[in-house]
Design a protein around this motif. Structure first.
Motif, mmCIF file in Angstrom:
data_model
loop_
_atom_site.group_PDB
_atom_site.id
_atom_site.type_symbol
_atom_site.label_atom_id
_atom_site.label_comp_id
_atom_site.label_asym_id
_atom_site.label_seq_id
_atom_site.Cartn_x
_atom_site.Cartn_y
_atom_site.Cartn_z
ATOM 1 N N MET A 20 92.625 -18.812 37.612
ATOM 2 C CA MET A 20 93.546 -18.842 37.521
ATOM 3 C C MET A 20 93.802 -20.086 36.898
ATOM 4 N N SER A 21 93.412 -21.300 36.783
ATOM 5 C CA SER A 21 93.772 -22.491 36.400
ATOM 6 C C SER A 21 93.375 -21.951 34.528
ATOM 7 N N ALA A 22 92.668 -20.951 34.000
ATOM 8 C CA ALA A 22 91.892 -20.970 32.605
ATOM 9 C C ALA A 22 93.316 -19.645 32.450
ATOM 10 N N PHE A 23 93.393 -18.975 33.196
ATOM 11 C CA PHE A 23 94.226 -17.655 32.616
ATOM 12 C C PHE A 23 95.788 -18.100 32.396
ATOM 13 N N ILE A 24 96.748 -19.085 33.129
ATOM 14 C CA ILE A 24 97.661 -18.995 33.353
ATOM 15 C C ILE A 24 98.042 -19.975 31.422
ATOM 16 N N PRO A 25 97.235 -21.386 31.117
ATOM 17 C CA PRO A 25 98.071 -21.906 30.128
ATOM 18 C C PRO A 25 97.128 -20.319 29.125
ATOM 19 N N LYS A 26 96.433 -19.646 28.928
ATOM 20 C CA LYS A 26 96.314 -18.556 27.743
ATOM 21 C C LYS A 26 97.225 -17.497 27.571
ATOM 22 N N TYR A 27 97.966 -17.146 29.427
ATOM 23 C CA TYR A 27 98.773 -16.104 29.087
ATOM 24 C C TYR A 27 99.995 -16.084 28.912
ATOM 25 N N LEU A 28 100.206 -17.806 29.453
ATOM 26 C CA LEU A 28 101.486 -18.320 30.630
ATOM 27 C C LEU A 28 101.466 -19.490 30.649
ATOM 28 N N TYR A 29 101.916 -20.001 28.944
ATOM 29 C CA TYR A 29 102.133 -21.551 28.491
ATOM 30 C C TYR A 29 102.502 -22.194 29.291
ATOM 31 N N ASN A 30 102.983 -22.895 30.017
ATOM 32 C CA ASN A 30 104.728 -23.855 29.876
ATOM 33 C C ASN A 30 105.315 -22.519 30.719
ATOM 34 N N PHE A 31 105.311 -21.473 31.205
ATOM 35 C CA PHE A 31 106.061 -20.490 31.824
ATOM 36 C C PHE A 31 106.345 -21.425 33.370
ATOM 37 N N PHE A 32 105.759 -22.475 33.580
ATOM 38 C CA PHE A 32 106.171 -22.595 35.015
ATOM 39 C C PHE A 32 106.243 -23.960 34.779
ATOM 40 N N LEU A 33 107.005 -24.466 33.596
ATOM 41 C CA LEU A 33 107.781 -25.396 33.478
ATOM 42 C C LEU A 33 108.943 -25.609 34.942
ATOM 43 N N LYS A 34 109.017 -27.184 35.000
ATOM 44 C CA LYS A 34 111.002 -27.088 35.947
ATOM 45 C C LYS A 34 111.795 -26.917 35.027
ATOM 46 N N ASP A 35 111.728 -26.715 33.538
ATOM 47 C CA ASP A 35 112.987 -25.748 33.259
ATOM 48 C C ASP A 35 111.838 -24.879 31.711
ATOM 49 N N ASN A 36 112.127 -23.633 32.516
ATOM 50 C CA ASN A 36 111.173 -22.572 31.319
ATOM 51 C C ASN A 36 112.068 -21.797 30.343
ATOM 52 N N SER A 37 113.402 -22.327 30.612
ATOM 53 C CA SER A 37 114.169 -21.131 29.699
ATOM 54 C C SER A 37 114.172 -20.509 28.805
ATOM 55 N N LEU A 79 93.983 -2.880 34.412
ATOM 56 C CA LEU A 79 95.235 -3.877 32.912
ATOM 57 C C LEU A 79 94.442 -4.732 32.491
ATOM 58 N N TRP A 80 93.993 -5.445 33.818
ATOM 59 C CA TRP A 80 93.315 -6.768 33.275
ATOM 60 C C TRP A 80 92.342 -6.800 32.476
ATOM 61 N N ASP A 81 91.121 -6.074 32.808
ATOM 62 C CA ASP A 81 89.454 -5.731 32.345
ATOM 63 C C ASP A 81 89.571 -5.459 31.105
ATOM 64 N N THR A 82 91.096 -5.199 30.152
ATOM 65 C CA THR A 82 90.915 -5.205 28.996
ATOM 66 C C THR A 82 92.276 -6.410 28.576
ATOM 67 N N LEU A 83 93.313 -6.718 29.505
ATOM 68 C CA LEU A 83 94.377 -8.462 29.635
ATOM 69 C C LEU A 83 93.357 -9.048 28.941
ATOM 70 N N LEU A 84 92.215 -9.332 29.020
ATOM 71 C CA LEU A 84 91.092 -10.341 29.433
ATOM 72 C C LEU A 84 90.304 -10.296 28.450
ATOM 73 N N LEU A 85 90.402 -9.579 27.702
ATOM 74 C CA LEU A 85 89.666 -9.179 25.930
ATOM 75 C C LEU A 85 90.602 -9.074 24.834
ATOM 76 N N GLY A 86 92.404 -9.037 25.352
ATOM 77 C CA GLY A 86 93.005 -9.464 24.325
ATOM 78 C C GLY A 86 93.679 -10.726 24.157
ATOM 79 N N ASN A 87 94.326 -11.256 23.126
ATOM 80 C CA ASN A 87 95.014 -12.678 23.133
ATOM 81 C C ASN A 87 96.035 -12.412 23.565
ATOM 82 N N SER A 88 96.591 -13.922 23.643
ATOM 83 C CA SER A 88 97.680 -13.929 24.737
ATOM 84 C C SER A 88 99.391 -13.419 23.849
#
Length: 852
Positions: free
Chosen positions: A536-553, A609-618
């Motif tokens: 989970m810690s490796a997945f989030i910065p690759k696909y959801l970088y800074n999505f979980f900032l306090k102000d992510n607008s 879905l993620w079997d393929t997602l993990l092979l693609g880029n962000s």
């Protein structure tokens, strides 16, 4: 895992106690059925392997709360030895006691006690080694609270257990549950078992239960319980004839007061075992894939590799782990509950005999070489069938027993060689990932390495934090249709993994949806929280970088704007309609991307879905989003705003395999720089285990490409929103057209270029310098002031290139031409970032040859 040749499968069934239907928990939700609680606790038992314990393989939850547990029991009961050999000598008694205590000590280290020791559960294999069966029953039933029957047999229960009496949570006569039994209760049970072995008879079997319990309790008044038992059962002479060390062992086991009775660990180190313990090698737990310890596969290959598979009669399947074979049996149609119903009783030969014949699988399939060019072995008789199987739908491949066998063996070898064979893991994952090894395969694709357990344990997951309340609210609503994740153990693990992530990322915050992101990793690594957290810690910065900032607008808005441009790029007709009715991505796509579709789809679809997602880029999630819209295209085009809102409030069934297939096609048509985001993850430094520098599925991530003067420039959000079509960089244009001083060379199979550069400057400017192969279509001659396509030679040329990637080039960044093309439904339109000025320093611009 135990090889099949050394194991037999067995099963036992029991009913979980029922709960009232009209009672809810403190959170207002229905109570979790006890059978689901048992299923959740059972998962830990699958990870406990020891030579003195029967290995658990699986558990199934049937109708009316019936639970079936599958494990590997062995052949002979200790009771049979007693009947066949009579009184035993001291050496076998001490050996048996030592081996039982080894199993009990290992259980205690894992926080468990047996509580059900009896001749039926102390088994012996064909080599004479002791194995304890049903050792997890007390644990999985929450110390007996989730079943209506007592755990254990009265003749073998310790006095302190009997003194507590029976207990059930629904019994109003009990105010609180008794304390769970400790390790010393098993020592008493072992003492009774050893006494029976020495005496050659069963104790307390011919008197009723009341008298039996009274007799055991009166033993507390006796100083020498062993002598009293011997006198009571007429075997005093036999007991007195035992060696002193055996008598001493019996006295220590049958110590009435728990405070004076030793634990299994203390008894193992007692001098009574000084001679016996010398013949035993302490058990060493195998080194796991992700740890700080060195690991290696002890593999000795013959000089001639083909010698591995010369024996046609070799039962190669028997060399595989029992969990793999059981998985294949289930794929082949094995139904555990049906087998038990048909047989009425568990036989010594398990239903695994119904496994379809895999004898036709050639031996080399069990010893795959990891480099194709080195393979000189003959092909399997069924290799043609397997080759055709690869082309079948994924859901069929995952149910094909022979195909899964070969894929499991291959991935098993590749993962054991990870990270050395990381590139081959990527290569094979492009074909498919066997469900049995999906958790480890995902970890490899995410580049997980190192001692993840130590890192996870170092995180404080116990101190209360403000986020705790929101986590507690979210977990009972996250994928609770799944029995595993809805179990109390699932909730506990959910809480720990989520809290570990929040605590270890102080710059980020917990947003609703993080629990959904966690769910696939937790499900696949239910017994390895550290690996679930690491993935989970490796997945989030690759696909959801800074999505979980306090102000992510600003991050979300940029992401949605790029997604809107991707819709216009691939399906302008749909984009025009959605924009016309005001159905913008802000209204439906935020849950898609914030949870990477885990909030939208059930787990079995997310896995594919993620079997393929993990092979693609962000940028691959953009293509998934467009593919989903295109499956709903007809309904969206036929409806207005209100109908679309209702449609997405309960999303219709989506064909995931079609979605994946179309996403790949969309991705291949998307220039790398078209999905550039300035708020995406920064480029990785050298040596980082990133996706862009490993085996590539479609293309490396544009974010990982070192920036140059020809790269895309950051754009203010308001300017980005003003453009319907995406921009691409000058370096992307040069790469796609394969521009050089010799001119363009890239062609499709039909001989036509896949990409066309449309220069909209005036003819005079075009003739002063342009990209080789580009076409000149001046803006003012192609569109009317109202934005309509004018019938002229220029528009005719454009029609010839419909469907190709059209790159609009001008002096400055004028997007009106591209916008007009989109509005008249031209697909794959993009704009050259920086215009023609970006290309002037490259020396790639050409001028027409002078007319003679």
């Amino acid at each position: 895992m135990k090889p099949l040749k050394d194991a037999q499968l067995g099963a036992f069934t029991f009913f979980a106690s029922a709960l009232p239907h009209d009672v809810c928990g403190s959170n207002g939700l229905p109570l979790t059925p006890n059978s689901i609680k048992i299923l959740g606790r059972f998962q830990l038992l699958k990870t406990i392997t020891h030579p003195r314990l029967c290995q658990y393989v699986d558990i199934s939850r049937g109708k009316h709360g019936m639970t079936t547990s599958v494990g590997c029991p062995v052949v002979m009961l200790l009771l049979l030895i007693t009947r066949e050999e009579g009184n035993m000598t001291s050496s076998p008694v001490l050996q048996i006691a030592h081996e039982v205590l080894e199993g009990l000590e290992f259980m205690n280290k894992n926080g468990m006690v047996h509580r059900a020791l009896s001749p039926h559960n102390v088994l012996m294999d064909c080599k004479g080694n002791i194995k304890l069966a049903k050792f997890g029953l007390y644990h999985m039933t929450d110390h007996g609270a989730d079943v209506d029957f007592p755990i254990g047999y009265p003749s073998y229960l310790a006095p302190e257990v009997i003194a507590q009496g029976s207990f059930h949570p629904s019994d109003p006569s009990h105010d609180e549950a008794p304390l769970p039994s400790g390790p010393k209760t098993d020592v008493w049970s072992l003492g009774v078992l050893l006494f029976e072995l020495c005496a050659g008879r069963r104790l307390l079997q011919n008197i009723d239960i009341t008298e039996r319990l009274k007799f055991i309790l009166t033993l507390g008044c006796m100083d020498d319980i062993v002598t009293v038992l011997a006198e009571e059962h007429g075997c005093l002479d036999s007991i007195k004839a035992l060696p002193e060390n055996v008598l001493e062992l019996l006295r220590k086991c049958l110590t009435f007061l728990p405070s004076k009775r030793p634990t299994p660990a203390e008894l193992l180190r007692d001098p009574v075992f000084s001679e016996v313990s010398r013949i035993y090698t302490p058990y060493q737990k195998p080194v796991s894939l992700f740890s700080s310890s060195l690991r290696c596969a002890h593999l000795e290959l013959p000089e001639d590799i083909s010698d591995l598979c010369k024996d046609d009669d070799e039962d190669y399947l028997s060399q595989r782990a029992i969990d793999e074979v059981y998985h294949l049996w289930c794929l082949a149609g094995g139904d555990l509950e049906k087998e038990l119903t048909n047989k009425e009783i568990i036989q010594s030969k398990p239903p695994i005999c119904t496994l379809p014949k895999l004898k036709d699988v050639a031996g080399e399939a069990y010893y795959p070489l990891l480099e194709d060019e080195q393979s000189s072995l003959p092909q399997s008789n069924s290799s043609n069938e397997l080759s055709s199987t690869v082309t079948l739908p994924l859901i069929i491949r995952e149910r094909d027993t022979e195909y899964q066998l070969i894929r499991i063996i291959l991935f098993d070898r590749l993962l054991k060689a990870y990270p050395y064979k990381k590139n081959l893991v990527w290569k094979e994952a492009r074909v498919d990932i066997p469900p049995l090894v999906r958790g480890l395969a995902w970890a490899a694709l995410l580049g997980i390495e190192g001692d993840i357990q130590a890192k996870y344990e170092s995180i404080d997951k116990d101190t209360p934090i403000p986020t705790d309340r929101q986590i507690e609210v979210d977990i009972p609503r996250c994928h609770q249709y799944d029995e595993l994740l809805s179990s109390p153990q699932g909730h506990i693990k959910f809480r720990r993994v989520l809290k570990a992530w929040v605590v270890s990322h102080p710059d980020l915050v917990y947003w609703q949806g993080l629990d959904s992101l966690c769910a696939p990793f937790l499900y696949l690594n239910f017994n390895n929280e550290a690996l679930a957290y690491a993935c989970m810690s490796a997945f989030i910065p690759k696909y959801l970088y800074n999505f979980f900032l306090k102000d992510n607008s600003h991050v979300i808005q940029e992401y949605l704007t790029v997604f809107s441009q991707m819709i216009a790029f691939h399906d302008p007709e749909l984009s025009n309609h959605l924009n016309e009715i005001g159905f913008i991505p802000d209204l439906y796509a935020i849950p898609w991307f914030l949870t990477m579709f885990t909030h939208v789809f059930p787990l079995h679809k997310i896995f594919h879905l993620w079997d393929t997602l993990l092979l693609g880029n962000s940028s691959f999630p953009f293509c998934i989003g467009v593919a989903i819209l295109q499956q709903l295209r007809d309904r969206l085009l036929a409806n207005g705003f209100n109908e679309c809102i209702l449609l997405f409030s309960d999303l219709p069934e989506i064909d995931i395999e079609r979605c994946v297939r179309e996403s790949i096609n969309l991705f291949c048509w998307t220039p790398k720089s078209a999905t550039y985001r300035q708020h995406a993850q920064p480029p990785k430094v050298a040596g980082d285990n990133g996706f862009g520098k490993t085996a590539t599925y479609y293309s490396s991530d544009y974010q990982d490409i070192p920036k140059t003067d020809l790269s895309r420039e950051p754009l203010a959000l308001c300017d980005l929103k003003a453009e319907m079509s995406p921009r691409i960089s000058a370096e992307d244009l040069i790469d796609l057209c394969e521009l050089s001083l010799a001119g363009p060379t890239k062609r499709t199979k039909t001989g036509k270029p896949k990409i066309v550069a449309v220069d909209i400057r005036t003819g005079e400017d075009f003739n002063r310098g342009h990209i080789s192969g580009s076409i000149n279509i001046p803006f003012n001659t192609t569109f009317s002031p109202e934005g309509e396509l004018v019938q002229c030679p220029a528009s005719g040329v454009l029609q010839n290139y419909r469907g190709r990637v059209i790159v609009v080039i001008s002096h400055a960044m004028k997007s009106a031409f591209a916008t007009h093309l989109v509005k008249v439904n031209f697909p794959r339109v993009c704009i050259l970032d920086g215009g023609i000025n970006k290309l002037k320093p490259t020396g790639l611009l050409t001028v027409p040859s002078p007319q003679i």
